[in-house]
Design an enzyme around this catalytic site. Structure first.
Site, short mmCIF file in Angstrom:
data_model
loop_
_atom_site.label_atom_id
_atom_site.label_comp_id
_atom_site.label_asym_id
_atom_site.label_seq_id
_atom_site.Cartn_x
_atom_site.Cartn_y
_atom_site.Cartn_z
N ASN A 147 0.87 -1.18 0.00
CA ASN A 147 0.00 0.00 0.00
C ASN A 147 0.91 1.23 0.00
O ASN A 147 1.45 1.60 1.04
CB ASN A 147 -0.90 -0.01 1.25
N TRP A 148 1.03 1.83 -1.15
CA TRP A 148 1.95 2.98 -1.25
C TRP A 148 1.34 4.27 -0.71
O TRP A 148 2.03 5.28 -0.62
CB TRP A 148 2.36 3.18 -2.72
N LYS A 149 0.05 4.25 -0.44
CA LYS A 149 -0.62 5.47 0.05
C LYS A 149 -0.37 6.62 -0.93
O LYS A 149 -0.23 6.38 -2.11
CB LYS A 149 -0.15 5.79 1.47
N HIS B 68 -9.66 1.37 4.36
CA HIS B 68 -8.40 1.58 5.08
C HIS B 68 -8.64 2.60 6.19
O HIS B 68 -9.44 3.52 6.04
CB HIS B 68 -7.32 2.09 4.11
N GLU C 117 -7.09 5.09 7.15
CA GLU C 117 -6.89 6.50 6.77
C GLU C 117 -8.11 7.03 6.03
O GLU C 117 -8.46 8.21 6.16
CB GLU C 117 -5.60 6.64 5.95
N GLU D 173 -5.68 -4.34 10.52
CA GLU D 173 -4.65 -3.32 10.70
C GLU D 173 -4.98 -2.45 11.92
O GLU D 173 -5.79 -1.52 11.83
CB GLU D 173 -4.58 -2.41 9.47
N GLY E 273 2.26 2.85 10.44
CA GLY E 273 3.21 3.94 10.23
C GLY E 273 3.90 4.42 11.49
O GLY E 273 4.55 5.45 11.49
N SER F 83 3.18 -1.54 10.42
CA SER F 83 4.63 -1.56 10.69
C SER F 83 5.28 -2.91 10.43
O SER F 83 6.19 -3.33 11.16
CB SER F 83 4.91 -1.06 12.12
N GLY G 211 2.85 -0.84 4.22
CA GLY G 211 2.93 0.55 3.79
C GLY G 211 4.38 0.96 3.59
O GLY G 211 5.00 0.68 2.57
N GLY G 212 4.93 1.62 4.60
CA GLY G 212 6.27 2.22 4.50
C GLY G 212 7.33 1.29 3.94
O GLY G 212 8.14 1.68 3.09
P1 PGA Z 1 2.67 0.65 7.48
O1 PGA Z 1 1.23 0.84 6.79
O2 PGA Z 1 3.25 -0.66 6.99
O3 PGA Z 1 3.48 1.84 7.02
O4 PGA Z 1 2.45 0.63 8.96
C1 PGA Z 1 0.35 -0.24 6.62
C2 PGA Z 1 -0.93 0.21 5.98
O5 PGA Z 1 -1.40 1.32 6.27
O6 PGA Z 1 -1.51 -0.52 5.16
#
Ligand code: PGA
Length: 260
Positions: free
Chosen positions: A11-13, A97, A99, A169, A175, A215, A236-237
């Site tokens: 997930n590159w956001k 998600h 967010e 999640e 993050g 994370s 994500g990251g």
């Molecule tokens: P993260 O994000 O790996 O940076 O914690 C995961 C996500 O939001 O899908």
């Protein structure tokens, strides 16, 4: 170890321009073995979807959008629809998600409509659920996730639920570098399955993928993969650099990763 396919989703956001997407794939395509014997799904920003389609080449990986609106077309400025992302070769779409829920105020009803719209257009929704830190500390994590699942799947027939993928999640782990313990992640992914068994059937619950996200890094993926109800990760990251995304897949698959 279950027979379900292991899945690693990036997930590159809101990261990567088209040029940066190209740079990622120029390196990523040089990694043999990626996507063989496991699933890899990349969720770039919508502006990079067309580029990803061209860049994936012969790699056995799939891609999807990070969001979609539930209507097919019309006066919904700023939104993109199922037919639009389907046309770009998407197999998947992230729905719900945290967010989207927290920053953009998507409600359970919005998410339910999106799940239904995704299925209508032949897209596989990856439905995200998870609790806040306050809810975890207050002992409400399980209730929150059960409620999110029930709300998102209300009116969704078993045939579609069986084609849905799930990601647990915890919001406090996204993050932050504070990943959930493997025991806690297992408990919650197991709970997702239990709830699916109640809503549908045990057979359906044991057949769908349930991923952990929050994370995930090359250093902590292996412990999650030992858990019976965790089928992989939504990352994500650590998915932004091709080398660390590859390391996660390799460390997760261990000897089952073959670069030949
Ligand atoms: P993260 O994000 O790996 O940076 O914690 C995961 C996500 O939001 O899908």
């Amino acid at each position: 170890m279950s027979m379900r396919e292991k899945i690693f989703a990036a997930n590159w956001k809101m990261n990567k321009t088209v040029a940066e997407t190209e740079a990622f794939f120029q390196e990523f395509v040089n990694y043999p073995g990626v996507g063989r014997g496991h699933g890899v799904i990349v969720f770039p920003p919508a502006t990079s979807l067309a580029a990803v389609r061209g860049l994936v080449g012969a790699m056995p990986i799939r891609w999807g959008a990070q969001n979609m609106y539930s209507k097919d077309s019309g006066a919904f400025t700023g939104e993109i629809s199922g037919p639009m992302i389907r046309e770009l070769g998407c197999s998947h779409v992230l729905i719900g998600h945290s967010e989207r829920r927290e920053i953009f105020r998507e409600t359970d009803e919005d998410i339910r409509e999106k799940v239904k719209a995704a299925h209508k257009h032949g897209l596989i929704p990856m439905l995200c659920v998870g609790e806040t830190l306050g809810e975890r500390k207050g002992g409400q994590a399980a209730d929150k996730v059960v409620r999110q699942l029930a709300a998102a799947l209300q009116g969704v027939p078993a045939s579609e639920a069986a084609r849905t993928q799930f990601a647990y999640e915890p919001i406090w782990a996204i993050g932050t570098g504070l990943n959930a313990s493997s025991a806690d992640a297992q408990e919650m992914c197991g709970l997702v399955r239990k709830q699916l068994a109640q809503l549908y059937s045990g057979e359906l619950a044991s057949g769908v993928p349930v991923l952990y996200g929050g994370s995930v890094k090359p250093e902590n993926i292996a412990e999650y993969m030992l858990q019976p109800d965790i089928d992989g990760a939504l990352i994500g990251g650590a998915s932004l650099q091709p080398s660390s995304f590859l390391s996660i897949i390799k460390n997760a698959m261990g000897s089952r990763f073959s670069a030949s």
